[in-house]
Structures are given as structure tokens and as C-alpha cells.
Design a protein around this motif. Structure first.
Motif, PDB file in Angstrom:
ATOM      1  N   LEU A 246       0.861  -1.182   0.000  1.00  0.00           N
ATOM      2  CA  LEU A 246       0.000   0.000   0.000  1.00  0.00           C
ATOM      3  C   LEU A 246       0.894   1.228   0.000  1.00  0.00           C
ATOM      4  O   LEU A 246       1.885   1.280   0.741  1.00  0.00           O
ATOM      5  CB  LEU A 246      -0.897  -0.002   1.237  1.00  0.00           C
ATOM      6  CG  LEU A 246      -1.735  -1.260   1.409  1.00  0.00           C
ATOM      7  CD1 LEU A 246      -2.556  -1.181   2.679  1.00  0.00           C
ATOM      8  CD2 LEU A 246      -2.618  -1.495   0.210  1.00  0.00           C
TER       9      LEU A 246
ATOM     10  N   ARG B 107       5.385   5.485   1.339  1.00  0.00           N
ATOM     11  CA  ARG B 107       4.701   4.563   2.239  1.00  0.00           C
ATOM     12  C   ARG B 107       3.356   5.161   2.627  1.00  0.00           C
ATOM     13  O   ARG B 107       3.205   6.363   2.756  1.00  0.00           O
ATOM     14  CB  ARG B 107       5.527   4.322   3.497  1.00  0.00           C
ATOM     15  CG  ARG B 107       6.868   3.672   3.244  1.00  0.00           C
ATOM     16  CD  ARG B 107       6.711   2.246   2.851  1.00  0.00           C
ATOM     17  NE  ARG B 107       8.016   1.613   2.829  1.00  0.00           N
ATOM     18  CZ  ARG B 107       8.252   0.457   2.263  1.00  0.00           C
ATOM     19  NH1 ARG B 107       7.297  -0.199   1.681  1.00  0.00           N
ATOM     20  NH2 ARG B 107       9.440  -0.055   2.288  1.00  0.00           N
ATOM     21  N   PHE B 108       2.390   4.285   2.843  1.00  0.00           N
ATOM     22  CA  PHE B 108       1.082   4.750   3.287  1.00  0.00           C
ATOM     23  C   PHE B 108       1.219   5.320   4.691  1.00  0.00           C
ATOM     24  O   PHE B 108       1.839   4.718   5.555  1.00  0.00           O
ATOM     25  CB  PHE B 108       0.074   3.598   3.281  1.00  0.00           C
ATOM     26  CG  PHE B 108      -1.306   4.055   3.639  1.00  0.00           C
ATOM     27  CD1 PHE B 108      -2.147   4.554   2.666  1.00  0.00           C
ATOM     28  CD2 PHE B 108      -1.741   4.026   4.943  1.00  0.00           C
ATOM     29  CE1 PHE B 108      -3.407   5.016   2.993  1.00  0.00           C
ATOM     30  CE2 PHE B 108      -3.002   4.482   5.276  1.00  0.00           C
ATOM     31  CZ  PHE B 108      -3.832   4.966   4.293  1.00  0.00           C
TER      32      PHE B 108
ATOM     33  N   GLY C 236      -5.290   6.321  -0.642  1.00  0.00           N
ATOM     34  CA  GLY C 236      -4.317   5.235  -0.645  1.00  0.00           C
ATOM     35  C   GLY C 236      -4.363   4.511  -1.973  1.00  0.00           C
ATOM     36  O   GLY C 236      -5.357   4.569  -2.702  1.00  0.00           O
TER      37      GLY C 236
ATOM     38  N   VAL D 237      -4.600  -7.152   5.241  1.00  0.00           N
ATOM     39  CA  VAL D 237      -3.904  -6.250   6.171  1.00  0.00           C
ATOM     40  C   VAL D 237      -4.054  -6.766   7.600  1.00  0.00           C
ATOM     41  O   VAL D 237      -3.085  -6.797   8.364  1.00  0.00           O
ATOM     42  CB  VAL D 237      -4.426  -4.801   6.035  1.00  0.00           C
ATOM     43  CG1 VAL D 237      -3.909  -3.920   7.162  1.00  0.00           C
ATOM     44  CG2 VAL D 237      -4.050  -4.225   4.671  1.00  0.00           C
TER      45      VAL D 237
ATOM     46  N   LEU E 106       3.803  -0.479   7.353  1.00  0.00           N
ATOM     47  CA  LEU E 106       2.434  -0.398   7.846  1.00  0.00           C
ATOM     48  C   LEU E 106       2.322  -0.676   9.343  1.00  0.00           C
ATOM     49  O   LEU E 106       1.242  -0.537   9.908  1.00  0.00           O
ATOM     50  CB  LEU E 106       1.545  -1.395   7.088  1.00  0.00           C
ATOM     51  CG  LEU E 106       1.493  -1.233   5.572  1.00  0.00           C
ATOM     52  CD1 LEU E 106       0.674  -2.353   4.947  1.00  0.00           C
ATOM     53  CD2 LEU E 106       0.929   0.121   5.198  1.00  0.00           C
TER      54      LEU E 106
ATOM     55  N   HIS F 208       0.036   1.200  11.883  1.00  0.00           N
ATOM     56  CA  HIS F 208      -0.910   1.986  11.093  1.00  0.00           C
ATOM     57  C   HIS F 208      -2.135   1.176  10.672  1.00  0.00           C
ATOM     58  O   HIS F 208      -2.894   1.629   9.824  1.00  0.00           O
ATOM     59  CB  HIS F 208      -0.242   2.523   9.822  1.00  0.00           C
ATOM     60  CG  HIS F 208       0.974   3.341  10.058  1.00  0.00           C
ATOM     61  ND1 HIS F 208       1.025   4.407  10.932  1.00  0.00           N
ATOM     62  CD2 HIS F 208       2.209   3.250   9.516  1.00  0.00           C
ATOM     63  CE1 HIS F 208       2.229   4.933  10.913  1.00  0.00           C
ATOM     64  NE2 HIS F 208       2.975   4.251  10.071  1.00  0.00           N
ATOM     65  N   HIS F 209      -2.320   0.003  11.241  1.00  0.00           N
ATOM     66  CA  HIS F 209      -3.392  -0.876  10.776  1.00  0.00           C
ATOM     67  C   HIS F 209      -4.756  -0.193  10.766  1.00  0.00           C
ATOM     68  O   HIS F 209      -5.491  -0.280   9.791  1.00  0.00           O
ATOM     69  CB  HIS F 209      -3.442  -2.158  11.611  1.00  0.00           C
ATOM     70  CG  HIS F 209      -2.406  -3.153  11.222  1.00  0.00           C
ATOM     71  ND1 HIS F 209      -1.105  -3.040  11.608  1.00  0.00           N
ATOM     72  CD2 HIS F 209      -2.487  -4.274  10.462  1.00  0.00           C
ATOM     73  CE1 HIS F 209      -0.412  -4.049  11.114  1.00  0.00           C
ATOM     74  NE2 HIS F 209      -1.226  -4.806  10.418  1.00  0.00           N
TER      75      HIS F 209
ATOM     76  N   VAL G  21      -5.002   2.382   8.015  1.00  0.00           N
ATOM     77  CA  VAL G  21      -5.066   1.722   6.707  1.00  0.00           C
ATOM     78  C   VAL G  21      -6.455   1.137   6.482  1.00  0.00           C
ATOM     79  O   VAL G  21      -7.073   1.344   5.432  1.00  0.00           O
ATOM     80  CB  VAL G  21      -3.995   0.614   6.601  1.00  0.00           C
ATOM     81  CG1 VAL G  21      -4.202  -0.233   5.355  1.00  0.00           C
ATOM     82  CG2 VAL G  21      -2.597   1.214   6.600  1.00  0.00           C
TER      83      VAL G  21
END
Length: 160
Positions: A64, A81-82, A89, A133, A146, A149-150, A153
Motif C-alpha cells: 500500500l 509509504r502509506f 491510498g 492487512v 504499515l 498503522h493498521h 489503513v
């Protein structure tokens, strides 16, 4: 001479790595940053043998990212990076193909990059992505940028 190494490299759209640095590197050294991939010499040797003697093989790798630019060289432009709070996104998918050349004991590695804004994914595709994810091992989340950041996201995927 029995060693595996990158003997030629031409990459237009790297994904957070420096292709200009890997000439002469072994398969294992190239893939060392990737968790749970070619972690042991025997595994790396087996993968190289398969690439050279069998195939072609096709695999898909995804991550992502924060914008729809194809080139994600770490030295170019803004971070890719996200990040939490990102307005949009993108799902970045690489179709990776290995083509064997058994006689000279070589293989060709090809990458085709696709980018999909979250907003273009169908509801079932967003659900599948969210599940991937959620199920992602911590080491993989760290590698993909990530980790921690779950929720952001998952929120970005759901709101697209």
C-alpha cells in the motif's frame, strides 16, 4: 563460477529499493530485507535453481502506498509509504516473472507494476485487502511500512 549474482539490472519503477546498488549481489543479499523470504542459504539456493532450470514462474507482490506515482525509488520525491491521515491510498501490485535460461545458467526477472486507487476497488476487493492487512504478520507490516498503522489503513480502505 557457481555463485549466483545479479549480472545486469535495469529497473524503471523500484518500490522503495535502490536497483543501482545490487549489481553483483547474490539472490539472498538482494532479498535479505524481505522477512521470511530466502532466509536460509539452502532456501535461496533452491529458489535460484528453480529460476534457472524451471519455469517460467509468475508471482504477484503487493503493498500500500501514498500516491499514484510508479517510481518509488527512495531518493525520488515525497515518501511513498502509506501514512495515517493520507487523503488517498493506492494498492501497488507487481507482476513478477522469472524466465529460465538453463544453458548459460541464468534467469531473466521481469516486473510489471500496477497501481489501483482504493476508490477504484470494488467492495469485495476492498474487503479482501482489509482482511489481508489484518492477517499480515508483524514482520511483513514492518517491512511494508504499515506497522502501527493498521487502523488508519483499514479506515482508508473502508472509506474509499
Amino acid at each position: 563460477d557457481g555463485r549466483d549474482r545479479a549480472i545486469g539490472v535495469y529497473v524503471c519503477f523500484p518500490s522503495q529499493w535502490r536497483p543501482e546498488c545490487i549489481l553483483g549481489w547474490s539472490f539472498r543479499r538482494i532479498h535479505d530485507p524481505i522477512p521470511d523470504f530466502a532466509d536460509h542459504e539452502a532456501a535461496a539456493r533452491s529458489l535460484v535453481t528453480a529460476m534457472v532450470e524451471r519455469g517460467p514462474y509468475v508471482r504477484f507482490v503487493w503493498t500500500l502506498v501514498a500516491h499514484g506515482e510508479l517510481d518509488h525509488h527512495p531518493d525520488d520525491g515525497p515518501g511513498t509509504r502509506f501514512e495515517p491521515g493520507a487523503r488517498e491510498g493506492w494498492l501497488r501490485v507487481e507482476r513478477q516473472v522469472t524466465v529460465p535460461f538453463p544453458e548459460p545458467k541464468a534467469a531473466l526477472f521481469l516486473i510489471r507494476t500496477y497501481l489501483y486507487p482504493f476508490s477504484t476497488l470494488l467492495p469485495d476487493e476492498r474487503a479482501m485487502l482489509a482482511e489481508a492487512v489484518r492477517a499480515m504478520p508483524r514482520s511483513t507490516a514492518r517491512y511494508k511500512g504499515l506497522e502501527g498503522h493498521h487502523e488508519a489503513v483499514l479506515s482508508a480502505i473502508a472509506q474509499a
